[in-house]
Design a protein around this motif. Sequence first.
Motif, short mmCIF file in Angstrom:
data_model
loop_
_atom_site.label_atom_id
_atom_site.label_comp_id
_atom_site.label_asym_id
_atom_site.label_seq_id
_atom_site.Cartn_x
_atom_site.Cartn_y
_atom_site.Cartn_z
N GLY A 17 52.52 -75.62 -99.84
CA GLY A 17 52.52 -74.27 -100.39
C GLY A 17 51.93 -74.17 -101.79
O GLY A 17 51.62 -73.08 -102.27
N LEU A 18 51.75 -75.31 -102.46
CA LEU A 18 51.16 -75.28 -103.80
C LEU A 18 49.71 -74.81 -103.74
O LEU A 18 49.19 -74.23 -104.70
N THR A 19 49.06 -75.08 -102.61
CA THR A 19 47.63 -74.71 -102.51
C THR A 19 47.39 -73.67 -101.42
O THR A 19 46.26 -73.44 -101.03
N SER A 20 48.48 -73.05 -100.91
CA SER A 20 48.28 -71.98 -99.93
C SER A 20 47.84 -70.72 -100.68
O SER A 20 47.89 -70.66 -101.91
N HIS A 21 47.44 -69.69 -99.94
CA HIS A 21 47.00 -68.43 -100.57
C HIS A 21 47.85 -67.29 -100.05
O HIS A 21 47.73 -66.94 -98.89
N PRO A 22 48.76 -66.69 -100.84
CA PRO A 22 49.06 -67.07 -102.22
C PRO A 22 49.94 -68.31 -102.24
O PRO A 22 50.62 -68.59 -101.26
N PRO A 23 49.94 -69.04 -103.35
CA PRO A 23 50.81 -70.22 -103.42
C PRO A 23 52.28 -69.83 -103.32
O PRO A 23 52.67 -68.74 -103.76
N MET A 24 53.06 -70.74 -102.76
CA MET A 24 54.48 -70.44 -102.49
C MET A 24 55.25 -70.10 -103.77
O MET A 24 56.14 -69.26 -103.77
N TYR A 25 54.88 -70.75 -104.89
CA TYR A 25 55.66 -70.55 -106.12
C TYR A 25 55.48 -69.15 -106.70
O TYR A 25 56.20 -68.77 -107.61
#
Length: 235
Positions: free
Chosen positions: A222-230
């Motif tokens: 999720g750090l590099t998903s779009h949008p990131p999870m954070y």
Amino acid sequence: MKIQNSVALVTGSNRGLGAAFVRALLAAGASKVYAAARDCKGITEPGVVPVSLDVTRPEQISALAQEIGDVNLLINNAGIGGAGSVLSPDSLTLLHNQFETNAVGPLRMAQAFAPLLARHDSSAIINVISALSWATLPGITGTYSASKAAAWALSNAMRQELKAQGTDVLSLHVAFIDTDMARGVPGEKASPDEIARMTLSALEAGESELLADKVTESVHAGLTSHPPMYLGMMG
Ligand SMILES: NC(=O)c1ccc[n+]([C@@H]2O[C@H](COP(=O)([O-])OP(=O)(O)OC[C@H]3O[C@@H](n4cnc5c(N)ncnc54)[C@H](OP(=O)(O)O)[C@@H]3O)[C@@H](O)[C@H]2O)c1
């Protein structure tokens, strides 16, 4: 490094994951296990040497490093939880305590024990971090996540700096483990014994970072998903 014939020191080893690390080390053939805890009364397993240690007390850390010189595996496991909004008036006290225990404690341990680890042909540090170093449960884990994010960054820095002396550094990231810390968390939790076994195997396999369960893998992705999870998807 190999666990067989190693001499290990585990912080926060009187219960939870720390106690599981002690059992896993013995089962994997460690020749000596120093079980460090604030309260050693319950540590009675044969083959284990109880040692008194509060990781927020620098004088205790340096006294211990002078007392036991044969350690070639340090497991920085001790940690505290605690939940609340980062905007509540109490959050700075919680933040301070979590940083002292979860980030500064492991760093002080590494500073004190690095010269002892350097004496061995094979040595390592395991830092117990969390999936929550990469995500925050809104209103709940802001300060804890901050302390574990700091612990992650420090673990990476330790790895870089200890490479020259041949000391490996493994970061363990895991979501929820079935211990006192996660008692109020509903849903599936990993067995501490299984996590301890997996972590020692990862160290033996030469890994630098262990994502110990599916939730942790998905948080990391999720750090590099779009949008990131954070950016809020954990909420
Ligand atoms: N449980 C989870 O879901 C989970 C998930 C990811 C990561 N972790 C991490 O895993 C590690 C172990 O946690 P756990 O789940 O086993 O929690 P736990 O059951 O609450 O045990 C925490 C341990 O840390 C010790 N400790 C706390 N502050 C200390 C200090 N200042 N000095 C020395 N020891 C101290 C405790 O000792 P006392 O008995 O004296 O309090 C206890 O032995 C922690 O770093 C935690 O953040 C846990």
